[in-house]
Write a protein that holds these residues in place. Structure first.
Motif, mmCIF file in Angstrom:
data_model
loop_
_atom_site.group_PDB
_atom_site.id
_atom_site.type_symbol
_atom_site.label_atom_id
_atom_site.label_comp_id
_atom_site.label_asym_id
_atom_site.label_seq_id
_atom_site.Cartn_x
_atom_site.Cartn_y
_atom_site.Cartn_z
ATOM 1 N N GLN A 56 -36.331 64.079 -76.104
ATOM 2 C CA GLN A 56 -34.916 63.731 -76.004
ATOM 3 C C GLN A 56 -34.704 62.347 -76.606
ATOM 4 O O GLN A 56 -35.525 61.441 -76.417
ATOM 5 C CB GLN A 56 -34.455 63.750 -74.546
ATOM 6 N N HIS A 140 -36.873 65.843 -70.218
ATOM 7 C CA HIS A 140 -35.427 65.976 -70.242
ATOM 8 C C HIS A 140 -34.809 65.339 -69.007
ATOM 9 O O HIS A 140 -35.298 65.526 -67.886
ATOM 10 C CB HIS A 140 -35.026 67.455 -70.323
ATOM 11 N N TRP A 141 -33.718 64.606 -69.226
ATOM 12 C CA TRP A 141 -33.025 63.998 -68.098
ATOM 13 C C TRP A 141 -32.410 65.092 -67.234
ATOM 14 O O TRP A 141 -31.928 66.115 -67.716
ATOM 15 C CB TRP A 141 -31.921 63.062 -68.577
ATOM 16 N N SER A 142 -32.415 64.854 -65.931
ATOM 17 C CA SER A 142 -31.729 65.726 -64.984
ATOM 18 C C SER A 142 -31.418 64.904 -63.745
ATOM 19 O O SER A 142 -32.016 63.834 -63.514
ATOM 20 C CB SER A 142 -32.594 66.934 -64.604
ATOM 21 N N ALA A 143 -30.497 65.391 -62.932
ATOM 22 C CA ALA A 143 -30.166 64.689 -61.694
ATOM 23 C C ALA A 143 -31.393 64.619 -60.785
ATOM 24 O O ALA A 143 -31.617 63.617 -60.092
ATOM 25 C CB ALA A 143 -29.009 65.401 -60.991
ATOM 26 N N GLU A 144 -32.202 65.689 -60.782
ATOM 27 C CA GLU A 144 -33.419 65.691 -59.975
ATOM 28 C C GLU A 144 -34.391 64.612 -60.456
ATOM 29 O O GLU A 144 -34.996 63.892 -59.662
ATOM 30 C CB GLU A 144 -34.088 67.061 -60.056
ATOM 31 N N GLN A 146 -33.600 61.876 -62.039
ATOM 32 C CA GLN A 146 -33.041 60.552 -61.742
ATOM 33 C C GLN A 146 -33.337 60.134 -60.306
ATOM 34 O O GLN A 146 -33.474 58.943 -60.012
ATOM 35 C CB GLN A 146 -31.545 60.526 -62.001
ATOM 36 N N ASN A 236 -43.090 72.260 -59.748
ATOM 37 C CA ASN A 236 -42.384 71.218 -60.494
ATOM 38 C C ASN A 236 -43.405 70.516 -61.390
ATOM 39 O O ASN A 236 -44.030 69.530 -60.987
ATOM 40 C CB ASN A 236 -41.724 70.227 -59.542
ATOM 41 N N ARG A 238 -43.155 68.586 -63.768
ATOM 42 C CA ARG A 238 -42.865 67.191 -64.110
ATOM 43 C C ARG A 238 -43.703 66.227 -63.266
ATOM 44 O O ARG A 238 -44.001 65.106 -63.677
ATOM 45 C CB ARG A 238 -41.378 66.893 -63.897
#
Length: 471
Positions: A56, A140-144, A146, A236, A238
């Motif tokens: 990204q 990838h950015w996500s609310a989770e 953050q 998860n 990540r």
């Protein structure tokens, strides 16, 4: 201040913050303006940057000088640079470990960039109007995502960053003003390691090797079946950096049956392919354990470079699994032989026979070395701690190669029996009239590469004695 032209590409590690790198970029200019290669994977890896696989690209446009953002530590690596304008960049290590709280500052223009490892707090203050700050990240950015950030106050007294423009006069968000001081920051822990097949002999040894290490998770086949795509969706990824695949179908003879053949291919190839695909997608390091059965046993000493030549279905599936794992950029294939660990195995069987007064016949023309699971686990842990070149490593115990009959006699002697109580027979005689898989007669693995990587396995006789003494 104008852009500095004609630099040579150079990557300078930051001593205060491990893994952080300042990159000096060649910028080419003329009367029309300038051009640069902001990220050029091949050249920058050669210069010393990690191959962090960005997915990204973000740009922060800042209208006025004095705009200040941070300090944000994110759960991914990032590569920051300036498209136009200038910034004063500040970074504070907010990772768990000895460098926690260390800081570094540098001014960036369009000819300078910085690689920022996961967990290092990032902040900048613009020094010119109309500054465009750009960054590549490898997730990838996500609310989770953050929600996993770690923050530090820009005015923290411990970091003591000397901002060119006083924070009282700078443009800050209300959120950035409210971030905690260093004493209240919970350090960001390392990415986790996932051990699959954790209920098997090697899995149990890995549990012991990583006992007390908080960032290692364990899953048995009942909790994570390699060949079940649904199990992958429940993880998860990540959160992880490394996967150790200690699970496999190992029933050599049953693999020759119709049902066993299907099970062997499902566990050792189909499941491994799903795991490899996942590791590639998420940039994970994959450790995969293979076997001497990938060879036909015609060579006295098997090197990592020898072409595979499996005799039976089990060996074929392990060879196919190796080929699949080799496509993962960050992989360690650990090829081993004659594994002995907790539970039923050749040595425990010989102990039982010795205690019962039985005089067995044991094959004397299959030659190799034992591999005790505690030594195998220690070798895997060494590879992940030292991180030598990725690839294939032979790993068994050391010492002189011996036959299964030789090993059985040592077990008998340890039990107070005579070595002569074990009769040696050829493989052909032992398996005559039985439906079994072919075995390689020579299973000795060349250990030069793993020793050169800094790990010297214990001699097998010494390891056998310790194993027997502990039982």
């Amino acid at each position: 201040m104008g852009v500095e032209f004609s630099k040579q590409l150079r990557a300078d590690p930051v001593a205060a913050i491990p893994g952080m790198v300042v990159v000096h970029l060649p910028v080419h200019g003329d009367n029309r303006g300038w051009f640069k290669e902001n990220w050029q994977r091949e050249k920058m890896i050669a210069a010393g940057l990690p191959d962090f696989a960005p997915v990204q690209n973000n740009i922060s446009f800042n209208a006025t000088a004095g705009t200040t953002r941070g300090i944000h530590a994110e759960p991914w690596d990032k590569y920051v640079s300036v498209a136009t304008g200038r910034i004063f960049g500040a970074w504070v290590d907010l990772r768990e470990g000895p460098s926690f709280g260390n800081s570094f500052t540098v001014e960036l223009d369009s000819s300078t960039a910085v690689f920022v490892p996961r967990g290092v707090g990032n902040a900048f203050q613009t020094l010119e109007d109309g500054t465009a700050y750009t960054y590549l990240v490898n997730d990838h950015w996500s609310a989770e995502a953050q929600s996993q950030y770690t923050f530090l106050n820009l005015a923290d007294e411990t970091a003591a960053i000397e901002w060119p423009i006083s924070l009282a006069d700078a443009e800050l968000s209300d959120k950035d003003r409210q971030h905690p001081r260093l004493e209240d920051v919970v350090p960001m822990g390392p990415r986790r390691t996932l051990v699959l097949g954790a209920a098997g002999q090697l899995g149990l040894a890995l549990r012991e090797a990583y006992a007390g290490v908080e960032h290692v998770d364990f899953a048995s086949r009942s909790g994570f079946d390699l060949a079940n795509p649904e199990h992958y969706a429940g993880v998860n990824w990540r959160d992880y950096d490394t996967v150790i695949n200690a699970g496999a179908y190992t029933k050599v003879d049953e693999a020759e049956t119709p049902d066993g053949r299907k099970e062997a291919w499902a566990a050792n190839v189909t499941g491994v392919a799903l795991l490899a695909k996942t590791c590639i997608r998420h940039g994970l390091t994959l450790v995969h354990v293979s076997s001497d059965y990938v060879f036909d046993g015609t060579e006295a000493l098997h090197t990592e470079e020898e072409p595979v030549s499996p005799l039976g279905v089990y060996g074929q599936t392990k060879a196919a699994g190796e080929a699949v794992v080799s496509t993962v950029p960050r992989h360690y294939i650990v090829r081993t032989s004659w594994v002995i660990g907790e539970g039923n195995n050749f040595v425990s069987t010989m102990q039982t026979l010795a205690a019962r007064g039985i005089t067995p016949s044991v094959v004397n023309d299959q030659i190799g070395r034992l591999t005790f699971t505690n030594d195998l686990a220690a070798g895997i842990k060494h590879l992940l701690d030292a991180r030598p070149e990725y690839g294939l490593y032979n790993l068994s115990n050391g010492g002189e190669p011996e036959s299964w009959a030789d090993i059985a006699r040592l077990v008998y002697q340890h039990a107070g029996r005579l070595a002569e109580d074990v009769a040696g027979v050829t493989t052909a005689v032992y398996f005559r009239g039985k439906e079994t898989a072919q075995r390689p007669l020579n299973s000795t693995l060349d250990l030069t590469k793993i020793i050169d990587a800094g790990f010297t396995p214990a001699p097998q006789r010494e390891a056998l004695r310790l194993y027997l003494d502990a039982r």
